[in-house]
Scaffold this active site. Structure first.
Site, short mmCIF file in Angstrom:
data_model
loop_
_atom_site.label_atom_id
_atom_site.label_comp_id
_atom_site.label_asym_id
_atom_site.label_seq_id
_atom_site.Cartn_x
_atom_site.Cartn_y
_atom_site.Cartn_z
N ASP A 67 0.83 -1.21 0.00
CA ASP A 67 0.00 0.00 0.00
C ASP A 67 0.86 1.25 0.00
O ASP A 67 2.07 1.19 0.23
CB ASP A 67 -1.00 -0.01 1.17
N ASN A 136 -8.57 -2.11 13.63
CA ASN A 136 -9.94 -2.35 13.17
C ASN A 136 -10.03 -3.62 12.29
O ASN A 136 -11.05 -3.84 11.65
CB ASN A 136 -10.47 -1.13 12.40
N HIS A 138 -8.17 -4.32 9.61
CA HIS A 138 -7.83 -4.18 8.18
C HIS A 138 -6.54 -4.93 7.86
O HIS A 138 -5.70 -5.17 8.74
CB HIS A 138 -7.76 -2.71 7.74
N GLU A 143 -10.14 -1.63 4.28
CA GLU A 143 -10.83 -1.23 5.50
C GLU A 143 -12.16 -1.97 5.66
O GLU A 143 -12.77 -2.39 4.66
CB GLU A 143 -11.11 0.29 5.45
P1 PGA Z 1 1.29 -1.24 12.31
O1 PGA Z 1 0.18 -1.24 11.22
O2 PGA Z 1 2.23 -2.37 12.00
O3 PGA Z 1 1.95 0.09 12.17
O4 PGA Z 1 0.62 -1.41 13.63
C1 PGA Z 1 -0.42 -2.44 10.82
C2 PGA Z 1 -1.57 -2.14 9.91
O5 PGA Z 1 -2.25 -1.13 10.10
O6 PGA Z 1 -1.82 -2.95 8.99
#
Ligand code: PGA
Length: 252
Positions: A67, A136, A138, A143
């Protein structure tokens, strides 16, 4: 799903890098999907060390990142392109022509997304996809919602995601509200998935992903349908699953 509960973040990073390194040694022309965010930083650091030690050769590897923020300049240090340059590409011998980055620039986004999916397909699909998980639920920036998108696409980030991303943006107003993400199609078609989660704030998402219903409201729950996923969690992120599985070494 294979579940491995690591003692702590360092252990999680060692186990994750070990799994990725072994996969590259077994298949030097592996197609690797790269996650960004805080969680895989330790894995990338250790992969750099493995390269330095002569244990892993990245010269035949192909990578696709997962992403990118929409509208940030590629040179912006907060872009995921910059993140990967800093934390992985500058430390190993990946060939520039084997590095594929999600298009985050304004312009013809639909065409750029389609071309990205075509490039993944032309490479034969993803052999091993590294994933983190959002609070959440995702994966990538897919999302929660009424439906999920199969293809790479432009997405409005959920308020909780914008909040979490604000860590990297001193000025809250500058946190991008949109991003381009690989869709659930290429993720679910990956031959193997390595899902990483660390910290207590991920415990509910991990439990929901593992034992909740399979639902677009928790995109990571779709991984219950994937044939070859390994989840590596530290003890904190495993807080809500430890009653259901044996620690150390894994189960599932
Ligand atoms: P993080 O993000 O490793 O910074 O916690 C993970 C994500 O949002 O997929």
């Amino acid at each position: 799903m294979r579940i491995v509960i690591a003692r702590d973040y360092e252990h999680l990073s060692c186990l994750g890098a070990g799994l990725v390194g072994e996969a590259i040694v077994r298949k030097p022309d592996l197609v690797l999907g790269l996650a960004t965010g805080v969680t895989p930083l330790g894995v990338y650091r250790k992969l750099g060390e493995m390269y330095e030690a002569g244990q892993v050769d990245f010269s035949r590897l192909t990578v696709f990142n997962l992403d990118e923020y929409y509208g940030l300049s590629p040179a912006d240090p907060r872009s995921y392109r910059s993140y990967l340059e800093r934390n992985l590409f500058s430390r190993v011998n990946l060939r520039p022509e084997n590095i594929h980055l999600v298009p985050g620039q304004p312009g013809n986004v639909a065409d750029a997304c389609r071309n990205y999916d075509l490039a993944i397909a032309a490479a034969g699909g993803i052999d091993l996809q590294i994933l983190g998980i959002g609070q959440n639920g995702h994966v990538g920036f897919n999302e929660p919602g009424k439906s999920l998108c199969v293809a790479t696409h432009l997405v409005d980030l959920a308020p909780q995601t914008v909040e979490a991303n604000a860590r990297s943006f001193p000025d809250h107003g500058a946190v991008p509200g949109r991003a381009v993400t690989v869709g659930m199609g290429a993720i679910m078609k990956a031959r193997r998935i390595l899902l990483l989660a660390g910290g207590r704030e991920k415990a509910a998402a991990v439990a929901g992903a593992l034992w909740g219903p399979v639902t677009t409201a928790v995109p990571a729950s779709l991984l219950q349908l994937h044939r070859h996923t390994t989840l590596i969690v530290d003890q904190a992120a495993a807080g809500l699953i430890r009653d259901c599985t044996s620690a150390a070494g894994g189960s599932g």
